[in-house]
Design an enzyme around this catalytic site. Structure first.
Site, short mmCIF file in Angstrom:
data_model
loop_
_atom_site.label_atom_id
_atom_site.label_comp_id
_atom_site.label_asym_id
_atom_site.label_seq_id
_atom_site.Cartn_x
_atom_site.Cartn_y
_atom_site.Cartn_z
N VAL A 21 0.86 -1.18 0.00
CA VAL A 21 0.00 0.00 0.00
C VAL A 21 0.89 1.23 0.00
O VAL A 21 1.82 1.35 0.81
CB VAL A 21 -0.94 0.02 1.22
CG1 VAL A 21 -1.79 1.28 1.21
CG2 VAL A 21 -1.83 -1.22 1.22
N ASP A 154 -13.75 -9.61 7.10
CA ASP A 154 -12.55 -9.15 7.80
C ASP A 154 -12.79 -7.79 8.44
O ASP A 154 -11.96 -6.88 8.34
CB ASP A 154 -11.36 -9.09 6.84
CG ASP A 154 -10.01 -9.06 7.59
OD1 ASP A 154 -9.99 -9.42 8.78
OD2 ASP A 154 -9.00 -8.66 6.97
#
Length: 422
Positions: A21, A154
């Site tokens: 990321v 999640d």
């Protein structure tokens, strides 16, 4: 979708097994006008694995189908780098809106107080009201996600993003990271076709800890309850087991051993008998601070209903009195998202093959770029090339196909190389 022009100030934020990321400044064109914005770029590599290709496309596909929603992170664009020699897609990139922090960071800062940069120390009422506000937004987001036949799987503080004011109060709350999300079609049976190896352990529902491969969207509701408890406990994790069995023990110690009709097999799992459970006197109530109201306690216990089949849906929880009494109503009645069905999941399965992956990406308006491009994002490709080429990854360690007798869907599954579904 906006047209991306280029990126600058690219910085690595986080790294994982299959992707990284980055933060960046994006130049883009919108309505014939050039502009810029701060963005997050999620990159996915190791695309030589069929399982990784499928998972990467599924995340992109589901996130794009959930747009737009005020409770889900905005996706601006997506692009892929292609090797000029082999014509293989080497990496997939998704450009997302950049927000101030995630709830995990917010909780850690709130525990530290003014020295963390929040400016003020939260009172007991602040912890409760801010937690209720965050959870209301998460439930609103889950209501939208579940209405499209998608399970997030999640939900945890690190996957809930917020923008905050000077006192640390969230002004915007959005659900992010759909890497483990999965579409389920209510018209077909999924018994035995879903993996239990999802969600972060501390936020994992009991049915997942018991290795169940048939479950519903209420696994996300349990996770949301764990987040609410963390706020009510001033940043302390409610269940922090070291492994799945220990996690289940901790749940039973606090919530009590459920009846045999709730989840068969619990007693055997927690060391072959109820004597292995050292129940806390007073249960959950004695653990919470004394200022917690009856309405807040009712909300928490409903979210943490042990039996997933009896756990309420997001829509049902949003009707609870605790939200009504605080003026938290539905904030986006006009949002309409299209539900996903078995044909959509079949498209994800087709992405297992290299050719199918490219075909699937073409259906999502993904921009293809050459790896040797002078674009500043060439550095991302170089960083992805440093990933360990572990060819021992288990391609079959994922959810299996739907159980269906639909002839059109069977054809899609056969094209995906999954054989016949029963």
């Amino acid at each position: 979708m906006d047209t991306a022009e280029g990126f600058s100030n690219v910085k690595l934020l986080a790294s994982g097994g299959y992707g990284r990321v980055f933060s960046a400044r994006e130049e883009f064109w919108e309505r014939k006008s050039r502009s810029s914005r701060s963005v997050v770029i999620k990159t996915m590599g190791r695309l030589h694995h069929g399982y990784v290709r499928m998972s990467a496309f599924r995340e992109l596909f589901i996130l794009s189908r959930l747009q737009p929603s005020p409770f889900i992170v905005n996706m601006y664009s997506s692009f892929a780098f292609v090797d000029q020699t082999s014509s293989d897609v080497t990496s997939l990139h998704v450009t997302l809106e950049k927000m101030d922090m995630d709830v995990g960071q917010l909780l850690r800062m709130a525990k530290r107080g003014p020295r963390s940069g929040l400016g003020v120390r939260w009172s007991d009422e602040d912890w409760s009201s801010i937690g209720l506000g965050v959870v209301h937004n998460v439930l609103s987001g889950l209501e939208h996600i579940h209405s499209t036949n998608v399970l997030h799987r999640d939900i945890k503080p690190g996957n809930i993003l917020v923008n905050v004011d000077n006192s640390g109060r969230p002004t915007v709350v959005k659900i992010a990271d759909f890497g483990l999300a999965r579409a389920i079609d209510g018209e077909y049976s999924h018994d035995g076709y879903l993996t239990h190896a999802v969600s972060t352990r501390w936020y994992r529902a009991p049915e997942l800890l018991l290795d169940r491969t048939s479950y519903t969207s209420t696994v996300d509701i349990w996770s949301t309850g764990c987040i609410l408890a963390e706020f009510l406990l001033h940043g302390v994790v409610l269940f922090c087991g070291s492994n799945d069995t220990d996690q289940l023990h901790r749940i039973c110690n606090l919530m009590g051993l459920p009846g045999t009709s709730d989840l068969p097999g619990v007693t055997a799992t927690v060391n072959d008998g109820p004597e292995a459970v050292d129940a806390v006197d007073g249960g959950l109530q004695c653990l919470l601070p004394p200022h917690i109201t009856a309405e807040e306690m009712s909300l928490l216990t409903s979210l943490l209903t042990f039996d997933g089949t009896r756990r309420p849906s997001a829509s049902e929880v949003l009707e609870q009195a605790v939200f009504k009494s605080r003026g938290m109503g539905e904030e986006c009645d006009g949002v309409q998202l299209r539900a996903m069905h078995i044909e959509d999941e079949a498209l994800c399965l087709l992405a297992r093959s290299a050719d199918g992956f490219v075909d699937a990406l073409c259906t999502q308006d993904v921009q293809f770029r050459c790896s040797s491009s002078a674009d500043s994002l060439a550095s991302l490709t170089e960083s992805l090339a440093s990933f360990d080429n572990d060819d021992n990854h288990d391609d079959d360690n994922d959810d299996a196909v739907f159980s269906t007798k639909d002839s059109h869907s069977l054809e899609l599954f056969e094209r995906a190389g999954c054989g016949s579904a029963t």
